[in-house]
Enzyme design. Structure first.
Site, PDB file in Angstrom:
ATOM      1  N   LYS A   1     -51.267 -41.864  29.995  1.00 38.27           N
ATOM      2  CA  LYS A   1     -50.753 -42.937  29.130  1.00 38.27           C
ATOM      3  C   LYS A   1     -51.644 -43.113  27.906  1.00 38.27           C
ATOM      4  O   LYS A   1     -52.864 -43.195  28.028  1.00 38.27           O
ATOM      5  CB  LYS A   1     -50.695 -44.243  29.923  1.00 38.27           C
ATOM      6  CG  LYS A   1     -49.874 -44.131  31.190  1.00 38.27           C
ATOM      7  CD  LYS A   1     -49.821 -45.423  31.982  1.00 38.27           C
ATOM      8  CE  LYS A   1     -51.113 -45.777  32.636  1.00 38.27           C
ATOM      9  NZ  LYS A   1     -50.991 -46.885  33.607  1.00 38.27           N
TER      10      LYS A   1
ATOM     11  N   THR B   1     -49.106 -57.124  25.981  1.00 39.27           N
ATOM     12  CA  THR B   1     -48.941 -55.857  26.702  1.00 39.27           C
ATOM     13  C   THR B   1     -49.311 -56.002  28.184  1.00 39.27           C
ATOM     14  O   THR B   1     -49.476 -55.013  28.882  1.00 39.27           O
ATOM     15  CB  THR B   1     -49.836 -54.763  26.079  1.00 39.27           C
ATOM     16  OG1 THR B   1     -51.199 -55.213  26.164  1.00 39.27           O
ATOM     17  CG2 THR B   1     -49.487 -54.487  24.629  1.00 39.27           C
TER      18      THR B   1
ATOM     19  N   GLY C   1     -49.269 -56.062  31.894  1.00 47.09           N
ATOM     20  CA  GLY C   1     -48.368 -55.519  32.919  1.00 47.09           C
ATOM     21  C   GLY C   1     -47.616 -54.264  32.517  1.00 47.09           C
ATOM     22  O   GLY C   1     -46.728 -53.822  33.245  1.00 47.09           O
ATOM     23  N   THR C   2     -47.980 -53.639  31.387  1.00 45.07           N
ATOM     24  CA  THR C   2     -47.244 -52.431  30.972  1.00 45.07           C
ATOM     25  C   THR C   2     -47.442 -51.285  31.966  1.00 45.07           C
ATOM     26  O   THR C   2     -46.519 -50.520  32.245  1.00 45.07           O
ATOM     27  CB  THR C   2     -47.678 -51.952  29.567  1.00 45.07           C
ATOM     28  OG1 THR C   2     -49.093 -51.984  29.502  1.00 45.07           O
ATOM     29  CG2 THR C   2     -47.084 -52.811  28.479  1.00 45.07           C
ATOM     30  N   GLY C   3     -48.674 -51.171  32.492  1.00 46.07           N
ATOM     31  CA  GLY C   3     -48.952 -50.085  33.447  1.00 46.07           C
ATOM     32  C   GLY C   3     -48.150 -50.270  34.727  1.00 46.07           C
ATOM     33  O   GLY C   3     -47.564 -49.318  35.260  1.00 46.07           O
ATOM     34  N   CYS C   4     -48.111 -51.525  35.234  1.00 50.28           N
ATOM     35  CA  CYS C   4     -47.322 -51.817  36.447  1.00 50.28           C
ATOM     36  C   CYS C   4     -45.851 -51.479  36.191  1.00 50.28           C
ATOM     37  O   CYS C   4     -45.178 -50.862  37.029  1.00 50.28           O
ATOM     38  CB  CYS C   4     -47.404 -53.304  36.803  1.00 50.28           C
ATOM     39  SG  CYS C   4     -49.083 -53.901  37.081  1.00 50.28           S
TER      40      CYS C   4
END
Ligand code: ADP
Ligand SMILES: Cc1ncc(COP(=O)(O)OP(=O)(O)O)c(N)n1
Length: 487
Positions: free
Chosen positions: A176, A214, A216-219
């Site tokens: 990412k 941003t 919680g974008t990874g979750c």
């Protein structure tokens, strides 16, 4: 699998709803799955940071996992915050007993706020869990811990680190680019060639959305990948769709007004979209004066009533042939940039149609004569199209007026058709229902691109459309302007 993917999130909580199982459940629902959740840790956190973490006894984690898997057929699992080695051990044991077809691991270690969500002592255990997953989705800091290397400062360094992680675990890696600097925000799948294609890297470009929201974008990305893969998408197609959706969620994040820190993204922006005004309706209405100018111009009126002089029409066709040659190149470029196989195929078909069908009609009218040199109006239009090819959305917006204005004219001019009309085959081509359907699809694609675009990119799309519509008007005016006596 049933039609609707049943996706289990194993993760911690976020009472403000932006990250952890809350983000996972929203994501799974937004992308068409049925979401379920097993809680690893209760986290007192908000958009500004983590205050406290409560970890229930690991026996209770086993009880939750078994309660779900004893009853429900699970199509995919997304694993998030695990907090310590004991929890990782329980999850590994459960995975060994109940192996769902898709396992995505987001190796959560530290929140954006800087708070740890994994004991330092548990890092080795997490490396072990990576080998059990089908896909692992580390951010740059997590990638550094998992590979024992410094945090990558460039995309090339990050790709190297992702390759190392793939080699050491055998697991597909989703790299990412969220934590890099710059206007671009790429992601990439790094893994075996049969899964990701040539070179073992499948990169998906993306524009960085200018927002601090941003959280919680990874979750959300990892849950999106689990849901889309369980729904039957290949990993590369899942990433393209997940990124398109997440970019839209980021573009709409500021409108949520949740919290005073790094707020969440809008997981349900696509559900809200129908209530918003479609981009296409906005730009079509904004071009009303230009469209009226086209309908009223002497060339179009003469084409409709058949009074247009043949040599003026022939001049126009020669220019149109020059235009279509360049237009086909731009459609082929849209095909190359398209985020999905369907859109890629649509633009490729359109490019072929522009080249073959339209030029066939032209050659009939041009009677074998070679197309003339491009007139200034033709060059200005094609220069504008080439300059609009920076991003997919802008390019799609720029090529749209040629579809839409002609299809719209076609429906009007069809009424003027009769057997002895001198331009009957021409009117028939533009009034063709297949062309109207292709136009409708181009409009749908442009609206989807606008829906996923940042406010800045959407504005560029509108400007590209506006300028193309003006070029259409100049293109229709050019033949008569060259022959002023006939205007
Ligand atoms: N400002 C942004 N604009 C567009 N995409 C972003 C932005 N920030 C993060 N992303 C995307 O969000 C996803 C999560 O990335 P990242 O922030 O690197 O991970 P994490 O949330 O785990 O720290 C990736 O798909 C990344 O490209
Ligand atoms: C319970 C919980 N799990 C994970 C995170 C971290 O989420 P992530 O998507 O990486 O988002 P940021 O923290 O980077 O915004 C979390 N905060 N809470």
């Amino acid at each position: 699998m049933s039609g609707i993917p049943r996706v289990l999130s194993i993760a911690g909580t976020d009472p403000t709803g932006g990250a952890g199982i809350h983000a996972d459940l929203k994501t799974i629902g937004a992308l068409g799955g049925y979401g379920m959740a097993v809680v690893t840790a209760l986290v007192a956190q908000n958009t500004r940071g983590v205050r406290e973490v409560h970890v229930p006894p690991v026996g209770f984690l086993t009880a939750q996992l078994d309660a779900v898997s004893d009853d429900v057929e699970i199509d995919a699992v997304k694993i998030g915050m695990l907090q310590d080695a004991a929890i990782i051990e329980v999850v590994r044991d459960w995975l060994a007993r109940v192996r769902p077809p898709v396992v995505v691991l987001d190796p959560v270690m530290v929140a954006t706020s800087g708070d740890r969500l994994l004991d330092a002592a548990a890092e080795d255990a997490l490396r072990g869990l990576c080998t059990d997953a089908d896909l692992v989705t580390p951010n740059l800091a997590e990638l550094a811990v998992l590979t024992g290397r410094p945090v990558a400062a460039t995309w090339d360094e990050a790709l190297d680190a992702a390759r190392r992680l793939h080699e050491s675990t055998g697991t597909l890696v989703l790299l990412k680019g969220g934590h890099l600097d710059g206007a671009d925000c790429p992601d990439a799948l790094v893994g075996p060639v049969p899964l990701v294609g040539p070179g073992g890297v499948h990169e998906v470009a993306g524009a960085r959305v200018a927002t601090r929201n941003t959280h919680g974008t990874g979750c959300s990305l990892s849950s999106a990948m689990a849901t889309l893969r369980a729904g039957g998408a290949s990993w590369p197609d899942a990433l393209v769709r997940a990124k398109q959706w997440l970019t839209g969620a980021l573009a709409h994040a500021d409108a949520l007004h949740v919290g005073r820190g790094n707020g969440p993204v809008d997981h349900f922006h696509e559900l809200r979209a129908p209530a918003d005004r479609a981009w296409s309706a906005e730009v079509w209405d904004a071009a009303a004066a230009v469209r009226a100018g086209i309908e009223e111009c002497a060339f179009v009126r003469g084409l409709g009533d058949g009074s247009l002089e043949r040599d003026v029409f022939t001049w126009y066709l020669a220019q149109d042939a020059r235009y279509l040659g360049e237009y086909a190149r731009l459609l082929a470029r849209a095909s190359a940039l398209a985020p999905t196989a369907d859109e890629q195929a649509f633009w490729a078909r359109s490019a072929q149609s522009a080249l073959v069908e339209e030029q066939r009609l032209h050659s009939a009218h041009l009677d074998g004569r070679r197309p003339a040199d491009p007139a200034p109006a033709t060059t200005a239009y094609t220069d504008h199209l080439h300059a609009s090819g920076r991003t997919y959305g802008e390019l799609v917006a720029a090529v749209l007026p040629c579809f839409w204005i002609y299809a719209d004219l076609g429906t009007r001019l069809t009424a003027a058709r009769h057997e002895t009309h001198p331009y009957d085959d021409w009117l028939a081509a533009y009034g063709d229902p297949a062309f109207a359907e292709a136009t409708a699809q181009a409009v749908r694609i442009a609206d989807a691109a606008a829906g996923a675009a940042s406010a800045h990119e959407r504005a560029r799309m509108s400007e590209a459309f506006r300028r193309s519509a003006e070029h259409e008007l100049r293109f229709f005016e050019a033949p008569m302007a060259l022959v002023p006596a006939r205007a």
